[in-house]
Write a protein that holds these residues in place. Structure first.
Motif, PDB file in Angstrom:
ATOM      1  N   ILE A 131     -24.020 -33.402   6.999  1.00 21.05           N
ATOM      2  CA  ILE A 131     -23.651 -33.841   5.552  1.00 21.05           C
ATOM      3  C   ILE A 131     -22.202 -33.238   5.252  1.00 21.05           C
ATOM      4  N   ASN A 132     -21.152 -34.331   5.257  1.00 24.49           N
ATOM      5  CA  ASN A 132     -19.592 -33.986   5.431  1.00 24.49           C
ATOM      6  C   ASN A 132     -19.257 -33.940   3.987  1.00 24.49           C
ATOM      7  N   LYS A 133     -17.935 -33.605   3.945  1.00 23.01           N
ATOM      8  CA  LYS A 133     -17.393 -33.497   2.640  1.00 23.01           C
ATOM      9  C   LYS A 133     -18.072 -32.666   1.723  1.00 23.01           C
ATOM     10  N   VAL A 134     -18.422 -31.243   2.148  1.00 24.91           N
ATOM     11  CA  VAL A 134     -19.232 -30.486   1.267  1.00 24.91           C
ATOM     12  C   VAL A 134     -18.177 -29.753   0.436  1.00 24.91           C
ATOM     13  N   ASP A 135     -16.920 -29.661   0.723  1.00 27.05           N
ATOM     14  CA  ASP A 135     -15.707 -29.097   0.063  1.00 27.05           C
ATOM     15  C   ASP A 135     -15.498 -29.936  -1.410  1.00 27.05           C
ATOM     16  N   ARG A 136     -15.948 -31.246  -1.465  1.00 23.72           N
ATOM     17  CA  ARG A 136     -15.736 -32.228  -2.603  1.00 23.72           C
ATOM     18  C   ARG A 136     -16.581 -31.523  -4.106  1.00 23.72           C
ATOM     19  N   GLU A 138     -17.365 -32.997  -6.278  1.00 27.32           N
ATOM     20  CA  GLU A 138     -18.606 -34.072  -6.865  1.00 27.32           C
ATOM     21  C   GLU A 138     -19.737 -33.937  -5.644  1.00 27.32           C
ATOM     22  N   ALA A 139     -19.703 -33.323  -4.744  1.00 23.69           N
ATOM     23  CA  ALA A 139     -20.799 -33.315  -3.508  1.00 23.69           C
ATOM     24  C   ALA A 139     -22.100 -32.938  -4.336  1.00 23.69           C
ATOM     25  N   ARG A 140     -23.048 -33.705  -3.767  1.00 22.90           N
ATOM     26  CA  ARG A 140     -24.485 -33.716  -4.526  1.00 22.90           C
ATOM     27  C   ARG A 140     -25.286 -33.482  -3.190  1.00 22.90           C
TER      28      ARG A 140
END
Ligand code: GDP
Length: 314
Positions: A131-136, A138-140
């Protein structure tokens, strides 16, 4: 000499919907690989830096790469990021034992995620999920993990495929974690998960040679280049090999070059063993799905579905 044998190799296809971060992730893995390298003693690497070899390196499959971790070389096999119905996904998956399904923590699974995962599971490639972009902000994450699980339940062809590891990454910031609530510090957890979950390639380096051609390229300097995985046996420079096409008698050719992937570079070697992904020149008139086999005892591998072969001018 390529001194990597089966247990020291993992062949990993990276599959993702476009924009979910495949390019950024591969960059992060290569960067981390360089950090590992800087901390280990020189030895095997001396050969990689031979400028002549680098200059003559085959500029094919530019997005294929490899990275070493704990003495294991991970061949990273790129797959098309756009919906592709020409059979290219099937062909490249044929070189992999494991696949890393990359899913954006905001977008969740998208149509191409489903398409490539279905293909991987049908071809019995061992999956892992990132699961990538967990820094965002808005990550759900939990929701996306659930959606991925639904997808596996729909697509799995056997129950073991549901037992996949899940990693959480920010490819952009260069970290991975096995725990969604803990921020990682570097990419090492992802490398560990690859070594733990992706099976080493099978195949007997002492058996008669069999290599299935999965991709082709053309290079002005070297002519036709055949790329694929050695299923059995050992490729040796300047050996005569039999090219087995779909129709017709085997033809005999001399192996002029054998290249393996190191980092982003192609490195010429004298020998390569069962399990490795290589690029070779010498055989002419090769088509995707052909087998390069030993001259004395040529046995064709089951062919893969072909449509139009991919030939790019480089
Ligand atoms: P590809 O099409 O799958 O190869 O995706 P790219 O690697 O080109 O990434 C698409 C976009 O997502 C780019 O703008 C990247 O900078 C961004 N991106 C990739 N990984 C991350 C990440 O972990 N976090 C954030 N915030 N953005 C990312």
């Amino acid at each position: 000499m390529s001194d990597y044998r089966n247990n020291d190799i993992r062949n990993l296809a990276i599959i993702a919907h476009v924009d979910h971060g495949k390019t950024t992730l591969v960059d992060a893995l290569l960067k981390q690989g360089k950090v590992f390298r800087d901390h280990q003693q020189v030895g095997e690497l001396i050969m990689d830096t031979n400028p002549l070899e680098r200059e003559r390196g085959i500029t094919i499959l530019a997005k294929n790469a490899s990275v070493s971790f704990n003495g294991v070389r991970i061949n990273i096999i790129d797959t098309p990021g756009h919906a592709d119905f020409s059979g290219e996904v099937e062909r490249v998956m044929n070189m992999a034992d494991g696949c890393l399904l990359l899913v954006d923590a905001v977008d969740g699974p998208m149509p191409q995620t489903t398409y490539v995962l279905r293909q991987a599971l049908q071809q019995n490639v061992t999956p892992m999920v990132v699961i990538n972009k967990v820094d965002r902000p808005e990550a759900r994450i939990a929701e996306v993990v659930g959606l991925v699980q639904d997808l596996f339940l729909e697509l799995a062809t056997k129950s073991e495929q549901l037992d996949y590891p899940v990693l959480y990454t920010s490819a952009r910031e260069g970290y991975a974690s096995a725990d969604p609530d803990v921020r990682g510090t570097d990419m090492q957890p992802l490398f560990e998960a690859v070594l733990d979950s992706v099976p080493a390639p099978t195949g007997d380096p002492d058996a008669p040679l069999q290599m299935l051609v999965a991709a082709l390229d053309y290079n002005n300097y070297m002519g036709q280049v055949a790329v694929g995985r050695i299923t059995n046996g050992t490729l040796k420079l300047r050996d005569d090999v039999a090219l087995m096409t779909r129709n017709g008698e085997p033809t005999i050719h001399n192996l002029e070059r054998i290249c393996v992937f190191r980092g982003m570079e192609r490195v010429e070697v004298e020998e390569a063993y069962a399990g490795d992904v290589v690029a070779v020149t010498g055989p002419e008139g090769v088509s995707i799905g052909d087998t390069i086999a030993c001259r004395e005892n040529p046995v064709a591998l089951p062919s893969i579905d072909i449509n139009e072969p991919t030939v790019r001018m480089t």
